[in-house]
Scaffold this active site. Structure first.
Site, mmCIF file in Angstrom:
data_model
loop_
_atom_site.group_PDB
_atom_site.id
_atom_site.type_symbol
_atom_site.label_atom_id
_atom_site.label_comp_id
_atom_site.label_asym_id
_atom_site.label_seq_id
_atom_site.Cartn_x
_atom_site.Cartn_y
_atom_site.Cartn_z
ATOM 1 N N ASP A 133 -34.194 52.140 12.750
ATOM 2 C CA ASP A 133 -34.056 53.035 11.593
ATOM 3 C C ASP A 133 -33.439 52.275 10.415
ATOM 4 O OD1 ASP A 133 -31.449 52.670 12.313
ATOM 5 O OD2 ASP A 133 -31.183 54.653 13.183
ATOM 6 N N GLU A 168 -37.300 50.747 21.644
ATOM 7 C CA GLU A 168 -36.552 50.434 20.424
ATOM 8 C C GLU A 168 -35.667 49.197 20.632
ATOM 9 O OE1 GLU A 168 -34.164 53.680 18.924
ATOM 10 O OE2 GLU A 168 -34.089 52.812 16.906
ATOM 11 N N TYR A 200 -23.559 57.145 17.391
ATOM 12 C CA TYR A 200 -22.559 56.172 17.848
ATOM 13 C C TYR A 200 -21.193 56.829 17.950
ATOM 14 C CZ TYR A 200 -26.224 52.745 17.343
ATOM 15 O OH TYR A 200 -27.387 52.057 17.485
ATOM 16 N N ASP A 255 -29.084 49.105 12.450
ATOM 17 C CA ASP A 255 -28.684 48.921 13.850
ATOM 18 C C ASP A 255 -29.856 48.738 14.796
ATOM 19 O OD1 ASP A 255 -29.188 51.800 13.289
ATOM 20 O OD2 ASP A 255 -28.778 52.006 15.432
#
Ligand SMILES: *[C@@H]1O[C@H](CO)[C@@H](O)[C@H](O)[C@H]1NC(C)=O
Ligand SMILES: *[C@@H]1O[C@H](CO)[C@@H](O)[C@H](O)[C@H]1NC(C)=O
Length: 484
Positions: A78, A464, A227, A75
């Site tokens: 990571d 990120e 999430y 995603d």
């Protein structure tokens, strides 16, 4: 040349150069890069690809449940596969292609390939085991304790799923939306694949509606806080039914939409909250097809725009001094790109229908929305106080220390020895050197509310990248890059 004229020449020349950088972004270059980024996020067995510092990974994903769940995307920075944001990514990429297929021009095949990398995996998740929808692979808590390359990943590849007894209408609704939207993308280029996507989308939406519940209630710390479905699942039911109705025109989905209702008004659009996306999607039926059934969705879509536009009396949206929409401190650009995609798309529908609307005394034309959208895209590409592009590899001044395991560690192509869970922290994660691998096209979380960006690897809120930030931007960039 007289000195004064020479000076004038230098000034004019420099001004025009400045304008090349700032006034006139290279949308086509940015578009190509925004799609290329997805190669860097790939899980599974990789074909030869342009982002060559990545290798195959996660090749036994699914084996803990006795099924093949290889493929799909990590995603963000990571090595976890979370299906809720992955499906949202696939839905937005598909919508980007549906609205801009001509404007994508030579990038159309790459955009389709980026969608297919997600939908091939989502099909496996939906079809591997009857009565189950797989919704993720990889223990996120174990993964987040490590700083290691995806190719070396050695944490538990736990497999997560929902069932009729422990349902997830949110993740199922989004998965159905992704498969249905992608079925439209592939309708003319791969009919068999398109049919498979659509029939699977129907099954998954059936599951979402018949067994209602939020996956966060059953999967707990495996999906929260990463999430968590904070907005509940009603938005995904409307979104899923809206996409199935768009793909089929079947009364069944219209009835489902009517039974759920148009849903809440919001001032956000994200992997969690899709009300505004569904409102814009279904408003098209009213604007372009003159279908009165969808008047309520158009009204909701316009209420949303009135909450976003800076000069609207009902605005609830903040902007930085430099002009950037500012929704939340953590990964703000994800909201900017998703909302900007709705601005460009609604503007297009309005233009088709020769439609305007008002927010109090503010008259909103297609250009009102498009100009705000362009301002946001231009800000991201470098027209901002720091003169910083927030897309890696675009322009000359861009983030060099993104929070991304693969990008920040030596590539397996140059350092083939295995690196364990913690061996990436020193010197790579904590060091101040630029990342060794360029994740071309990655758009990071972006600047803070003061238009400032520290470019620090540990600062995941700003540094990120995520797949859904880029997915929405693909449509915006295509909209400005193409002729029409
Ligand atoms: C559904 O109906 C709309 C409005 O008539 C039409 O524009 C669209 O092409 C139809 N879509 C499908 C999949 O039949
Ligand atoms: C669009 O709307 C404006 C104002 O309502 C009107 O003057 C114009 O003629 C319309 N154009 C078309 C092509 O319908």
């Amino acid at each position: 040349m007289a000195p004064s004229r020479f000076l004038l020449f230098v000034i004019v020349f420099n001004l025009s150069l400045l304008c090349v950088v700032q006034c006139n972004p290279d949308y086509r270059d940015a578009l190509a890069k925004s799609i290329l980024f997805f190669q860097g996020q790939r899980s599974g067995r990789l074909p030869p690809q342009d982002i060559s510092w990545r290798g195959s990974s996660g090749l036994s994903d699914g084996s803990l449940a006795g099924v093949d769940l290889t493929g799909g995307y990590y995603d963000a920075g990571d090595n976890v596969k979370f299906n809720l944001p992955m499906a949202y990514t696939a839905t937005l990429l598909s919508w980007s292609v549906i609205e801009n297929s001509r404007k994508l021009g030579p990038q159309l095949p790459a955009a389709r390939a980026a969608i297919r990398w997600a939908t091939d995996y989502l099909l496996k998740c939906a079809r591997a085991t009857p009565g189950r929808l797989y919704v993720g692979v990889g223990d996120p808590n174990a993964d987040h304790k490590c700083w290691e390359r995806p190719e070396d990943m050695d944490t538990a590849r736990t497999v997560y799923y929902v069932t009729p007894a422990s349902p997830g209408s949110d993740v199922a609704g989004e998965t159905a939306a992704a498969l249905a939207a992608a079925s439209i993308v592939f309708r003319k280029v791969d009919e068999g694949y398109s049919r498979l996507l659509l029939s699977t989308a129907k099954d998954v939406l059936q599951f979402a509606t018949q067994h209602r519940g939020s996956y966060s209630d059953f999967l707990g710390s495996s999906v929260c806080p990463f999430y968590c479905s904070y907005s509940g699942y009603t938005d995904e039911l409307i979104w899923g039914a809206g996409w199935l109705f768009t793909a089929t025109n079947e009364t069944y989905y219209l009835d489902l939409l009517k039974s759920v209702g148009p849903g809440d008004g919001t001032d956000i659009f994200s992997w969690d909250n899709k009300f505004a996306g569904a409102h814009v999607l279904l408003a098209r039926r009213n604007l372009v097809n003159n279908d009165e059934t969808f008047g309520a969705y158009r009204q909701k879509a316009e209420d949303f725009m009135c909450k976003i536009l800076p000069n609207s009396p009902s605005t609830t949206t903040k902007y930085t001094a430099g002009g950037l929409m500012y929704k939340m401190g953590s990964s703000n650009l994800q909201y900017v790109t998703s909302i900007t995609f709705l601005l460009t798309t609604y503007s297009k529908y309005m233009a088709k229908a020769n439609h305007t609307f008002t927010c109090g005394n503010l008259v909103v034309t297609p250009d009102t929305l498009r100009n705000l959208a362009r301002r946001q895209v231009d800000y991201i590409l470098g027209d901002n106080p720091l003169k910083m592009s927030y897309m890696v590899g675009y322009g000359s001044n861009y983030p060099k220390r993104i929070h991304h395991r693969g990008s920040s560690l030596p590539s397996i192509a140059v350092h083939s020895q295995e690196m364990g869970c913690e061996s990436g922290f020193q010197p790579y994660y904590y060091g101040s050197s630029p990342n060794p691998n360029t994740l071309t096209g990655a758009v990071v979380g972006g600047p803070d509310q003061n238009d400032f960006f520290p470019d620090e690897r540990g600062d995941y809120s700003h540094s990120e990248p995520t797949t859904y930030t880029n997915a929405a931007l693909v449509g915006c960039l295509a909209s400005f890059a193409g002729k029409s």
